[in-house]
Design an enzyme around this catalytic site. Structure first.
Site, PDB file in Angstrom:
ATOM      1  N   ASN A 107      11.728 -20.296 -17.063  1.00  0.00           N
ATOM      2  CA  ASN A 107      12.010 -19.919 -15.682  1.00  0.00           C
ATOM      3  C   ASN A 107      13.240 -20.672 -15.206  1.00  0.00           C
ATOM      4  O   ASN A 107      13.599 -21.717 -15.748  1.00  0.00           O
ATOM      5  CB  ASN A 107      10.811 -20.279 -14.797  1.00  0.00           C
ATOM      6  CG  ASN A 107      11.010 -19.866 -13.351  1.00  0.00           C
ATOM      7  OD1 ASN A 107      11.446 -18.745 -13.069  1.00  0.00           O
ATOM      8  ND2 ASN A 107      10.692 -20.754 -12.428  1.00  0.00           N
ATOM      9  N   HIS A 109      14.734 -22.263 -11.564  1.00  0.00           N
ATOM     10  CA  HIS A 109      14.302 -22.577 -10.199  1.00  0.00           C
ATOM     11  C   HIS A 109      15.473 -23.200  -9.444  1.00  0.00           C
ATOM     12  O   HIS A 109      16.176 -24.060  -9.989  1.00  0.00           O
ATOM     13  CB  HIS A 109      13.124 -23.556 -10.235  1.00  0.00           C
ATOM     14  CG  HIS A 109      12.538 -23.816  -8.887  1.00  0.00           C
ATOM     15  ND1 HIS A 109      11.849 -22.864  -8.175  1.00  0.00           N
ATOM     16  CD2 HIS A 109      12.551 -24.922  -8.101  1.00  0.00           C
ATOM     17  CE1 HIS A 109      11.456 -23.374  -7.020  1.00  0.00           C
ATOM     18  NE2 HIS A 109      11.877 -24.626  -6.942  1.00  0.00           N
ATOM     19  N   SER A 136      17.458 -25.614 -12.090  1.00  0.00           N
ATOM     20  CA  SER A 136      16.857 -26.128 -13.325  1.00  0.00           C
ATOM     21  C   SER A 136      16.301 -24.978 -14.151  1.00  0.00           C
ATOM     22  O   SER A 136      15.646 -24.090 -13.607  1.00  0.00           O
ATOM     23  CB  SER A 136      15.702 -27.087 -13.006  1.00  0.00           C
ATOM     24  OG  SER A 136      16.075 -28.078 -12.071  1.00  0.00           O
ATOM     25  N   ASP A 145       6.463 -24.541 -11.140  1.00  0.00           N
ATOM     26  CA  ASP A 145       7.817 -25.100 -11.115  1.00  0.00           C
ATOM     27  C   ASP A 145       7.845 -26.559 -11.556  1.00  0.00           C
ATOM     28  O   ASP A 145       8.570 -27.385 -10.991  1.00  0.00           O
ATOM     29  CB  ASP A 145       8.423 -24.971  -9.709  1.00  0.00           C
ATOM     30  CG  ASP A 145       8.596 -23.530  -9.279  1.00  0.00           C
ATOM     31  OD1 ASP A 145       8.804 -22.663 -10.143  1.00  0.00           O
ATOM     32  OD2 ASP A 145       8.509 -23.260  -8.067  1.00  0.00           O
TER      33      ASP A 145
END
Length: 216
Positions: A107, A109, A136, A145
């Site tokens: 992911n 973020h 990040s 997260d």
């Protein structure tokens, strides 16, 4: 050739950055499927323009988040992905989904994780009065997260910034560090030891991006 599945909810700007990196030959991979939980996600059209299979799966047809995730997990398994990329995917993944693809989900973020987790991270940074924030790329774990970080970019916060202006400036870095992290992972250069991530051969100690970009 390595295979990627991308999950989106919105405009697909990070998806487009990844597609561009593949089409330019910087990433030796293909995107076999783009899935969205939003029917009007612009990223679906971007995928179709580039000849990528794109599908909207409506969460309203499922009684629970777990049921939805079980369904999309079956769709994803059929693609035999080497990596699952969350690119602006605005749903919290169930534990069952994460367990099914453990270590294979990444992911991006818009903060320096672990700071400002969850929604509206840019607004959180502004409200807190931070002078530096950023973005990040991290592996996805059951804690929102908060997975092991692969690469980060630091972005200054200006006195006149709005949520929109700060978001746009962070996004410029997202479009560079996300394809880079994906390239490193698919090349087998990324090693995880607990919370610590090491990219073999990467140059560490650089600012504003650490480790240093090589291709983007």
């Amino acid at each position: 050739m390595k295979n990627i599945v991308v999950l989106i909810s919105g405009r697909g700007s990070n998806l487009k950055a990844i597609i561009d990196a593949i089409e330019s030959g910087k990433i030796n991979a293909k995107i076999s499927l783009v899935l969205s939980n939003k029917k009007d996600a612009k990223g679906l059209e971007i995928a179709k323009i580039h000849g990528i299979k794109a599908k909207f799966v409506d969460p309203a047809f499922f009684a629970s988040r777990k049921g939805y995730d079980i369904y999309i997990a079956e769709l994803i398994r059929k693609e035999e992905p080497d990596l699952i990329v969350l690119a602006g995917y605005m749903r919290i993944l169930s534990d069952e989904f994460i367990e099914a693809f453990e270590g294979k989900i990444v992911n991006i973020h818009p903060s320096l994780v672990p700071a400002f987790q969850g929604k509206k991270a840019q607004k959180q940074a502004l409200d807190f009065g931070s002078l530096i924030t950023g973005c990040s790329v991290h592996f996805v774990t059951k804690e929102l997260d908060n997975g092991p970080v692969i690469i980060q970019a630091a972005v200054p916060v200006m006195p006149e910034d709005t949520e929109e202006s700060l978001s746009e400036r962070i996004l410029q870095y997202e479009h560079r560090i996300y394809p880079q992290a994906i390239k490193w992972i698919l090349e087998g250069r990324v090693y995880v030891e607990g919370r610590k991530v090491i990219v073999k051969g990467a140059k560490y100690g650089s600012i504003p991006i650490n480790p240093s970009l090589e291709d983007f």
